[in-house]
Design a protein around this motif. Structure first.
Motif, PDB file in Angstrom:
ATOM      1  N   ALA A  46       0.828  -1.206   0.000  1.00 46.74           N
ATOM      2  CA  ALA A  46       0.000   0.000   0.000  1.00 46.74           C
ATOM      3  C   ALA A  46       0.867   1.263   0.000  1.00 46.74           C
ATOM      4  N   PHE A  47       1.956   1.241   0.779  1.00 43.37           N
ATOM      5  CA  PHE A  47       2.853   2.404   0.851  1.00 43.37           C
ATOM      6  C   PHE A  47       3.483   2.686  -0.512  1.00 43.37           C
ATOM      7  N   GLY A  48       3.926   1.633  -1.189  1.00 34.69           N
ATOM      8  CA  GLY A  48       4.512   1.813  -2.516  1.00 34.69           C
ATOM      9  C   GLY A  48       3.512   2.387  -3.503  1.00 34.69           C
ATOM     10  N   ALA A  49       2.271   1.920  -3.421  1.00 32.41           N
ATOM     11  CA  ALA A  49       1.230   2.397  -4.340  1.00 32.41           C
ATOM     12  C   ALA A  49       0.931   3.882  -4.129  1.00 32.41           C
ATOM     13  N   VAL A  50       0.757   4.297  -2.861  1.00 30.75           N
ATOM     14  CA  VAL A  50       0.420   5.706  -2.606  1.00 30.75           C
ATOM     15  C   VAL A  50       1.617   6.615  -2.868  1.00 30.75           C
ATOM     16  N   LEU A  51       2.826   6.096  -2.679  1.00 31.43           N
ATOM     17  CA  LEU A  51       4.023   6.897  -2.943  1.00 31.43           C
ATOM     18  C   LEU A  51       4.157   7.167  -4.439  1.00 31.43           C
ATOM     19  N   ILE A  52       3.907   6.148  -5.239  1.00 35.97           N
ATOM     20  CA  ILE A  52       3.928   6.328  -6.696  1.00 35.97           C
ATOM     21  C   ILE A  52       2.840   7.314  -7.109  1.00 35.97           C
ATOM     22  N   GLY A  53       1.654   7.136  -6.514  1.00 37.31           N
ATOM     23  CA  GLY A  53       0.558   8.050  -6.825  1.00 37.31           C
ATOM     24  C   GLY A  53       0.883   9.487  -6.461  1.00 37.31           C
ATOM     25  N   TYR A  54       1.574   9.675  -5.333  1.00 37.98           N
ATOM     26  CA  TYR A  54       1.926  11.026  -4.886  1.00 37.98           C
ATOM     27  C   TYR A  54       2.855  11.714  -5.886  1.00 37.98           C
ATOM     28  N   PHE A  55       3.864  10.999  -6.355  1.00 35.93           N
ATOM     29  CA  PHE A  55       4.844  11.621  -7.243  1.00 35.93           C
ATOM     30  C   PHE A  55       4.352  11.748  -8.682  1.00 35.93           C
ATOM     31  N   LEU A  56       3.434  10.900  -9.101  1.00 39.37           N
ATOM     32  CA  LEU A  56       2.951  10.956 -10.483  1.00 39.37           C
ATOM     33  C   LEU A  56       1.723  11.848 -10.645  1.00 39.37           C
ATOM     34  N   SER A  57       0.967  12.061  -9.557  1.00 34.05           N
ATOM     35  CA  SER A  57      -0.262  12.834  -9.664  1.00 34.05           C
ATOM     36  C   SER A  57       0.036  14.323  -9.823  1.00 34.05           C
ATOM     37  N   THR A  58      -0.780  14.986 -10.631  1.00 33.90           N
ATOM     38  CA  THR A  58      -0.681  16.442 -10.788  1.00 33.90           C
ATOM     39  C   THR A  58      -1.801  17.159 -10.030  1.00 33.90           C
ATOM     40  N   SER A  59      -2.647  16.393  -9.350  1.00 38.66           N
ATOM     41  CA  SER A  59      -3.760  16.968  -8.591  1.00 38.66           C
ATOM     42  C   SER A  59      -3.340  17.222  -7.147  1.00 38.66           C
ATOM     43  N   ALA A  60      -3.560  18.448  -6.671  1.00 37.35           N
ATOM     44  CA  ALA A  60      -3.221  18.800  -5.283  1.00 37.35           C
ATOM     45  C   ALA A  60      -4.057  17.992  -4.300  1.00 37.35           C
ATOM     46  N   VAL A  61      -5.318  17.717  -4.674  1.00 37.81           N
ATOM     47  CA  VAL A  61      -6.210  16.947  -3.803  1.00 37.81           C
ATOM     48  C   VAL A  61      -5.680  15.515  -3.643  1.00 37.81           C
ATOM     49  N   LEU A  62      -5.325  14.881  -4.763  1.00 37.18           N
ATOM     50  CA  LEU A  62      -4.807  13.512  -4.703  1.00 37.18           C
ATOM     51  C   LEU A  62      -3.479  13.455  -3.960  1.00 37.18           C
ATOM     52  N   LYS A  63      -2.627  14.459  -4.172  1.00 42.57           N
ATOM     53  CA  LYS A  63      -1.351  14.493  -3.463  1.00 42.57           C
ATOM     54  C   LYS A  63      -1.562  14.551  -1.956  1.00 42.57           C
TER      55      LYS A  63
END
Length: 297
Positions: A245-262
């Motif tokens: 789960a940590f790896g998934a959200v970390l990837i999402g954090y760095f790849l996302s351009t949305s402030a809400v998702l970050k």
């Protein structure tokens, strides 16, 4: 086998320390949040969607010095200003989000035109205003939703295990996870939005998952190996879940351009790290003492 015996002997001697370290962290977090609340009137800083105010998005063709803009706006409007940049995709314009409750849309537009040196229009300047009463009502509803989720979770846990100490350990660990996560959010200077509170609700549910896994292995599977072996088995399974789960959200954090998702990904990532301490130090320590005294394992 020798390695397992060494780890078991170490845990037998040090499990009390593993319990008291997170307990001290929890006490310090509660003290910090109390002081923070007495100073700011709330336990965590909220953005304009929860407290009311103006959110403006500006698009420009050239890169923007965020620090310079932040200093300029705070000099004119006070400290109640938050400036964030939007990650620009290839071929797109640079974007800035400004949040404040110290100015209306017209005043902010004039200040930005003064800073940038060109006129803003409906193609490069967008605003959204939330009334203070509406924001506070929404914030209150989100907090109630969080408390109700925590209460319902507690009821389900007590119904599942039908034993006070193990059930309390699960609830206590979830409380630790939530409290320390809020402390870290404040220390990082974050402003939490409605999406952030949703992330906290998700975090409570995930924390309970790992705690229930550990409690089930230790309490309900007493015939499946020694106590330490069951703890170790729960640790391996739980850490696999957490790291995935940590790896998934970390990837999402760095790849996302949305402030809400970050914001959501960052809060969950923080909580997942804290949950490791909550589950395998605090909860495991309480259950270890309980199993030794009740079942003499």
């Amino acid at each position: 086998m020798a390695m397992l015996e060494t780890l078991e002997k170490f845990y037998e001697k040090k499990y009390k320390y593993l319990f008291f370290i997170p307990l001290i962290i929890l006490i310090l977090s509660l003290v910090y949040l109390s002081l923070f609340a007495s100073e700011h009137g709330e336990i965590v800083k909220t953005d304009v969607s929860l407290r009311g105010g103006l959110s403006a998005t500006v698009y420009v063709d050239s890169p923007v010095d965020i620090n310079s803009l932040d200093y300029f706006l705070k000099e004119n409007l006070g400290d109640d200003v938050l400036v964030r940049s939007l990650v620009a995709l290839e071929g797109s314009r640079n974007g800035i989000i400004i949040e404040t409750s110290a100015a209306d849309a017209k005043t902010l537009e004039q200040l930005l035109e003064e800073h940038f040196g060109f006129d803003l229009n409906e193609e490069n300047f967008f605003t959204q205003e939330t009334g203070s009463r509406l924001g506070k009502n929404f914030y209150g509803q989100m907090i109630r939703a969080l408390l109700i989720a925590f209460l319902l979770m507690s009821i389900v846990v007590f119904f599942t295990f039908r034993s006070f100490v193990p059930s309390l350990a699960v609830v206590f660990s979830a409380f630790f996870d939530l409290t320390v996560t809020l402390t870290v959010i404040n220390l990082l200077g974050m402003r939490i939005s409605a999406a952030g509170i949703s992330a906290l609700i998700l975090l409570v549910s995930y924390s309970v998952d790992t705690d229930v896994l550990l409690t089930t292995r230790m309490l309900k599977r007493r015939g499946e190996g020694k106590l330490f072996e069951r703890v170790l088995g729960a640790f391996k399974t739980g850490m696999t879940m957490t790291l995935t789960a940590f790896g998934a959200v970390l990837i999402g954090y760095f790849l996302s351009t949305s402030a809400v998702l970050k914001e959501i990904f960052l809060i969950i990532a923080i909580g997942l790290v804290i949950d490791i301490v909550a589950t395998y130090a605090m909860n495991a320590g309480i259950l270890w003492i309980y199993m030794k005294r009740k079942y003499h394992e």
